[in-house]
Design a protein around this motif. Sequence first.
Motif, PDB file in Angstrom:
ATOM      1  N   SER A   9     -32.277 -29.735 -34.844  1.00  0.00           N
ATOM      2  CA  SER A   9     -32.190 -29.180 -33.679  1.00  0.00           C
ATOM      3  C   SER A   9     -32.024 -30.159 -32.612  1.00  0.00           C
ATOM      4  O   SER A   9     -32.998 -31.026 -32.390  1.00  0.00           O
ATOM      5  CB  SER A   9     -33.142 -28.241 -33.296  1.00  0.00           C
ATOM      6  OG  SER A   9     -33.460 -28.172 -31.985  1.00  0.00           O
ATOM      7  N   SER A  10     -30.993 -30.253 -31.873  1.00  0.00           N
ATOM      8  CA  SER A  10     -30.775 -31.465 -30.930  1.00  0.00           C
ATOM      9  C   SER A  10     -31.951 -30.832 -29.735  1.00  0.00           C
ATOM     10  O   SER A  10     -32.606 -31.967 -28.976  1.00  0.00           O
ATOM     11  CB  SER A  10     -29.299 -31.842 -30.344  1.00  0.00           C
ATOM     12  OG  SER A  10     -28.809 -30.690 -30.091  1.00  0.00           O
ATOM     13  N   ARG A  14     -34.913 -33.539 -28.511  1.00  0.00           N
ATOM     14  CA  ARG A  14     -35.212 -34.015 -27.094  1.00  0.00           C
ATOM     15  C   ARG A  14     -36.616 -34.224 -26.884  1.00  0.00           C
ATOM     16  O   ARG A  14     -37.222 -35.094 -26.208  1.00  0.00           O
ATOM     17  CB  ARG A  14     -34.415 -33.064 -26.113  1.00  0.00           C
ATOM     18  CG  ARG A  14     -32.857 -33.084 -25.894  1.00  0.00           C
ATOM     19  CD  ARG A  14     -32.425 -32.018 -24.949  1.00  0.00           C
ATOM     20  NE  ARG A  14     -30.984 -31.688 -25.437  1.00  0.00           N
ATOM     21  CZ  ARG A  14     -30.426 -30.455 -25.074  1.00  0.00           C
ATOM     22  NH1 ARG A  14     -31.069 -29.547 -24.361  1.00  0.00           N
ATOM     23  NH2 ARG A  14     -29.196 -30.408 -25.276  1.00  0.00           N
ATOM     24  N   GLN A  40     -36.201 -18.165 -36.356  1.00  0.00           N
ATOM     25  CA  GLN A  40     -36.229 -18.051 -35.158  1.00  0.00           C
ATOM     26  C   GLN A  40     -36.177 -16.724 -34.636  1.00  0.00           C
ATOM     27  O   GLN A  40     -36.571 -16.246 -33.640  1.00  0.00           O
ATOM     28  CB  GLN A  40     -35.321 -18.843 -34.147  1.00  0.00           C
ATOM     29  CG  GLN A  40     -33.812 -18.398 -34.648  1.00  0.00           C
ATOM     30  CD  GLN A  40     -33.106 -19.004 -35.797  1.00  0.00           C
ATOM     31  OE1 GLN A  40     -33.794 -19.013 -36.702  1.00  0.00           O
ATOM     32  NE2 GLN A  40     -31.736 -19.106 -35.640  1.00  0.00           N
ATOM     33  N   LEU A  53     -34.765 -19.291 -29.806  1.00  0.00           N
ATOM     34  CA  LEU A  53     -34.339 -20.420 -29.799  1.00  0.00           C
ATOM     35  C   LEU A  53     -35.446 -21.614 -29.790  1.00  0.00           C
ATOM     36  O   LEU A  53     -36.743 -21.161 -29.186  1.00  0.00           O
ATOM     37  CB  LEU A  53     -33.650 -20.935 -28.477  1.00  0.00           C
ATOM     38  CG  LEU A  53     -32.325 -20.234 -28.123  1.00  0.00           C
ATOM     39  CD1 LEU A  53     -31.896 -20.347 -26.740  1.00  0.00           C
ATOM     40  CD2 LEU A  53     -31.292 -20.479 -29.312  1.00  0.00           C
ATOM     41  N   VAL A  54     -35.386 -22.612 -30.497  1.00  0.00           N
ATOM     42  CA  VAL A  54     -36.383 -23.719 -30.507  1.00  0.00           C
ATOM     43  C   VAL A  54     -35.835 -24.697 -29.575  1.00  0.00           C
ATOM     44  O   VAL A  54     -34.598 -24.811 -29.262  1.00  0.00           O
ATOM     45  CB  VAL A  54     -36.574 -24.349 -31.810  1.00  0.00           C
ATOM     46  CG1 VAL A  54     -37.324 -23.419 -32.782  1.00  0.00           C
ATOM     47  CG2 VAL A  54     -35.140 -24.776 -32.490  1.00  0.00           C
ATOM     48  N   GLN A  66     -37.283 -24.075 -23.053  1.00  0.00           N
ATOM     49  CA  GLN A  66     -36.252 -24.530 -22.671  1.00  0.00           C
ATOM     50  C   GLN A  66     -36.592 -26.444 -22.455  1.00  0.00           C
ATOM     51  O   GLN A  66     -37.305 -26.677 -21.736  1.00  0.00           O
ATOM     52  CB  GLN A  66     -35.783 -24.139 -21.284  1.00  0.00           C
ATOM     53  CG  GLN A  66     -35.168 -22.842 -20.975  1.00  0.00           C
ATOM     54  CD  GLN A  66     -33.637 -22.965 -21.789  1.00  0.00           C
ATOM     55  OE1 GLN A  66     -33.117 -23.977 -21.803  1.00  0.00           O
ATOM     56  NE2 GLN A  66     -32.943 -21.945 -22.016  1.00  0.00           N
ATOM     57  N   SER A  67     -36.096 -26.859 -23.508  1.00  0.00           N
ATOM     58  CA  SER A  67     -36.299 -28.296 -23.415  1.00  0.00           C
ATOM     59  C   SER A  67     -36.369 -29.127 -22.260  1.00  0.00           C
ATOM     60  O   SER A  67     -37.297 -29.941 -22.012  1.00  0.00           O
ATOM     61  CB  SER A  67     -35.219 -29.197 -24.475  1.00  0.00           C
ATOM     62  OG  SER A  67     -33.712 -28.930 -24.085  1.00  0.00           O
ATOM     63  N   HIS A 106     -23.742 -28.721 -25.079  1.00  0.00           N
ATOM     64  CA  HIS A 106     -24.605 -28.319 -26.090  1.00  0.00           C
ATOM     65  C   HIS A 106     -24.388 -26.702 -26.382  1.00  0.00           C
ATOM     66  O   HIS A 106     -24.292 -26.197 -27.441  1.00  0.00           O
ATOM     67  CB  HIS A 106     -26.044 -28.603 -25.866  1.00  0.00           C
ATOM     68  CG  HIS A 106     -26.794 -28.038 -26.800  1.00  0.00           C
ATOM     69  ND1 HIS A 106     -27.692 -26.952 -26.625  1.00  0.00           N
ATOM     70  CD2 HIS A 106     -27.528 -28.511 -28.094  1.00  0.00           C
ATOM     71  CE1 HIS A 106     -28.323 -26.615 -27.848  1.00  0.00           C
ATOM     72  NE2 HIS A 106     -28.294 -27.736 -28.747  1.00  0.00           N
ATOM     73  N   ASN A 110     -23.575 -24.690 -30.063  1.00  0.00           N
ATOM     74  CA  ASN A 110     -24.982 -24.042 -30.633  1.00  0.00           C
ATOM     75  C   ASN A 110     -24.663 -23.503 -31.657  1.00  0.00           C
ATOM     76  O   ASN A 110     -23.741 -22.641 -32.004  1.00  0.00           O
ATOM     77  CB  ASN A 110     -25.883 -23.292 -29.649  1.00  0.00           C
ATOM     78  CG  ASN A 110     -27.199 -23.369 -30.057  1.00  0.00           C
ATOM     79  OD1 ASN A 110     -27.730 -23.864 -30.921  1.00  0.00           O
ATOM     80  ND2 ASN A 110     -28.061 -22.534 -29.190  1.00  0.00           N
ATOM     81  N   LEU A 111     -25.916 -23.315 -32.732  1.00  0.00           N
ATOM     82  CA  LEU A 111     -25.512 -22.556 -34.073  1.00  0.00           C
ATOM     83  C   LEU A 111     -25.137 -21.016 -33.698  1.00  0.00           C
ATOM     84  O   LEU A 111     -24.177 -20.666 -34.547  1.00  0.00           O
ATOM     85  CB  LEU A 111     -26.890 -22.372 -34.772  1.00  0.00           C
ATOM     86  CG  LEU A 111     -27.091 -21.972 -36.092  1.00  0.00           C
ATOM     87  CD1 LEU A 111     -26.208 -22.505 -37.271  1.00  0.00           C
ATOM     88  CD2 LEU A 111     -28.540 -21.777 -36.613  1.00  0.00           C
ATOM     89  N   LYS A 112     -25.784 -20.434 -32.782  1.00  0.00           N
ATOM     90  CA  LYS A 112     -25.412 -18.841 -32.758  1.00  0.00           C
ATOM     91  C   LYS A 112     -23.934 -18.596 -32.487  1.00  0.00           C
ATOM     92  O   LYS A 112     -23.463 -17.743 -32.602  1.00  0.00           O
ATOM     93  CB  LYS A 112     -26.398 -18.366 -31.794  1.00  0.00           C
ATOM     94  CG  LYS A 112     -26.200 -18.786 -30.211  1.00  0.00           C
ATOM     95  CD  LYS A 112     -27.413 -17.943 -29.506  1.00  0.00           C
ATOM     96  CE  LYS A 112     -27.311 -18.606 -28.236  1.00  0.00           C
ATOM     97  NZ  LYS A 112     -28.318 -18.007 -27.266  1.00  0.00           N
TER      98      LYS A 112
END
Length: 214
Positions: A9-10, A14, A40, A53-54, A66-67, A106, A110-112
């Motif tokens: 996961s980007s 981060r 998740q 979300l991670v 939220q990164s 991003h 995203n995956l989803k």
Amino acid sequence: MKLYNYFRSSASFRVRIALALKGLDYEYASVDLVKDGGQQFAAGFKAMNPAALVPVLDDAGTLLTQSLAIIEYLDETRPQPPLLPQDAVGRARVRAIALAIACEIHPLNNLKVLVYLTRTLGVSEEQRNAWYCHWVETGLQTVEAMLASNPLTGACCHGDTPTLADICLVPQIFNAQRFKARLDHVPTVMRIHQHCLTLPAFAKSVPALQPGAE
Ligand SMILES: N[C@@H](CCC(=O)N[C@@H](CS)C(=O)NCC(=O)O)C(=O)O
């Protein structure tokens, strides 16, 4: 501190970089986005982050999501070394570069989103990859323009020390490389990416070195 994250996961990457730059130890909790239909979505994880979300950072019982919010929280609570410039103009520039990646590139890839394209809309793998490459290649072209001719760009996105902008840039390039996106049109982006990977905090945070990496 405990970081709920996934090696690939980007957004997680981060936060790992930010923690490493600040020399902060943490417990690594893996949330596999693929296994078990996506961990998740487990009730226990969604109780921590309803967005499923991670990453999630647990700092002494306080749960943060939220990164970029997590990284700014870390910067405020553990200020050394700073991840944002001291001047307001510099901070605005660094945030603009970070957001050009975190908000404009991003979320589209995203995956989803990719899963929705294939499973719900029925697009082929080839079309899905074309979607991915289109958004990452055009998005990075914008970042290249923001960096290439600006005298504030140095070895890193803003001067010679890493900031929030570099923390967003490097994971996005790893992701782009995984999907075989074109990168020869963004030489400044790639020069900064290569430089950052010579720094221990970035090098130790790469996906391949994390628990559970394939
Ligand atoms: N804006 C969020 C994005 C978080 C995010 O999209 N995480 C991805 C991995 S990079 C995720 O958990 N995806 C799960 C899914 O798409 O189902 C952040 O910066 O933390």
